[in-house]
Write an enzyme that holds these catalytic residues in place. Structure first.
Site: not given
Ligand code: ADP
Ligand code: MG
Length: 394
Positions: A39, A201, A351, A372
């Site tokens: 990053r 998930k 990610g 997100g």
């Protein structure tokens, strides 16, 4: 009518201006060691550009989720990285709302930059504190957002501060995210669009699946979430973890795919653990006490046959527990295949997914680290940090 415009770095005159750049230096740490500086490296093109143009640059970021001042999450580690690896002279400031930033900015000369301490050490960052925003704005001539991935958060440095600054815009990375994701957001991709989904998930991924259900033609579902889908279709998955509370969501989604005549594929064979051994097996004879951690070779082949047809590909979520090399083949074979399928427009997001395809950077059209923010963008075509960056033009 006045038009709203997103200004990019090349449209500013940075010379002798105080530039507040919100970056995403939220890097994984182990103790005081940066595990993955990706990053920081990604924001460096913007840092270099502003310095070259004569801007006086102040960098601000959060790191982790501290509750107040927590020195294990200090950005000093990043300051050290910037000075050692990037040849910057870093002036580190603990208090973003003190008089010090303004004072130091005055005489700042490249390769000097200011780095503020973790913004979340200050209660005001997450609490939309107007006072803090005013103090930051007081020493800012130009506000640049180069933290796409966190800009869906309604936090002071991301949404209040840009409201108070007239000259504002986006860094190179932010610009690229918007530019590359917009065909998907605006449903302007060449068909067929193949959506590859995986990861852990299912519940977290449903909004994404909902956002894509209309425009996607083919769904390939792997990863841990595949087992919840298989279970929803009354297949037996042994001891593999199933999200019982999401079974209805999965059933409902399958019904809708079928109603719309979409092609969708679930794994037909697996690699995993059975009786303390690593084994491969087919769906029809899933052993009672086995746990699947990756898709098997027939599934890989089946998925690749679908990817081959695609003119556009969107991929989120690894096919298996890819961090363990034994279970990485499903993900790595698809990564290689997607990278080689050059006739399609290919976006990989998430990610873990970004990490899994990183070696193909440059070959895949876009690897989004948006997380997100990309999700909010896909679902709503907007997000808070983006809304606040528009400049109105006549
Ligand atoms: P992304 O970050 O790309 O959105 P997720 O966070 O949803 O992806 O999921 C990634 C995680 O899911 C990885 O840690 C991976 O090991 C795990 N995972 C995927 N498939 C399996 C599986 N079959 N068993 C265990 N873990 C899995
Ligand atoms: Mg993840």
């Amino acid at each position: 009518m006045r038009e709203k415009k997103l200004k990019t770095l090349k449209e500013f005159d940075f010379k002798d201006k105080n530039v507040f750049m919100r970056v995403d230096f939220n890097v994984p740490l182990q103790g005081q060691v940066i595990q993955d500086p990706y990053r920081i490296e990604k924001s460096f093109a913007s840092i270099e550009f502003i310095l070259k143009q004569g801007g006086r640059l102040l960098l601000a970021s959060h790191l982790g989720r501290p509750k107040g001042r927590d020195l294990s999450l200090s950005l000093r580690t990043v300051a050290q990285y910037l000075s050692e690896k990037k040849n910057l002279e870093v002036l580190f400031i603990e208090e973003p709302d003190s008089l010090l930033p303004k004072k130091l900015l005055k005489g700042l000369k490249s390769p000097q930059v200011i780095l503020l301490e973790n913004l979340r050490f200050h209660r005001g960052e997450e609490n939309l504190d107007k006072n803090l925003a005013k103090k930051l704005a007081n020493y800012t001539d130009i506000y640049i957002n180069e933290a796409f991935s966190i800009s869906h958060r309604n936090h002071t440095s991301l949404s209040l501060l840009p409201e108070l600054v007239k000259e504002k815009g986006v860094g190179f990375q932010f610009e690229k995210e918007i530019q590359m994701l917009s065909p998907l957001v605006n449903q302007d991709l060449e068909k067929p669009l193949c959506v590859i989904l995986g990861g852990s998930k299912l519940k977290d991924k449903i909004p994404l699946m909902e956002a894509l259900i209309n425009q996607a033609d083919i769904f390939l579902i792997g990863g841990l979430m595949a087992y919840t889908f298989l279970k929803a279709k009354n297949c037996f998955v042994g001891k593999t973890l199933v999200e019982t509370s999401s079974l209805n969501l999965a059933k409902n989604f399958i019904d809708r795919l079928e109603l719309r005549n979409k092609d969708y594929f679930l794994p037909v064979d697996f690699k995993g653990q059975w009786k303390d051994q690593i084994k491969n097996w087919n769906l029809e004879n899933f052993p009672e006490t086995a746990t699947a951690y990756d898709i098997g070779s027939k599934s890989i082949q089946m998925f690749q046959n679908q990817i081959r047809k695609a003119k556009s590909i969107f991929w989120n979520g690894p096919m298996g527990f890819f961090e363990n090399e034994i279970y990485s083949l499903g993900t790595s074979s698809l990564a290689q295949f997607v990278a080689n399928h050059k006739t399609a427009y290919r976006i990989v997001g998430g990610g873990h997914s970004a990490l899994a395809v990183r070696q193909y950077e440059g070959e895949i059209d876009h690897i989004s680290t948006g997380g997100g923010a990309s999700l909010s963008y896909l679902q709503e075509k907007e997000f808070i940090g983006l809304k606040k960056l528009y400049t109105l033009q006549n």
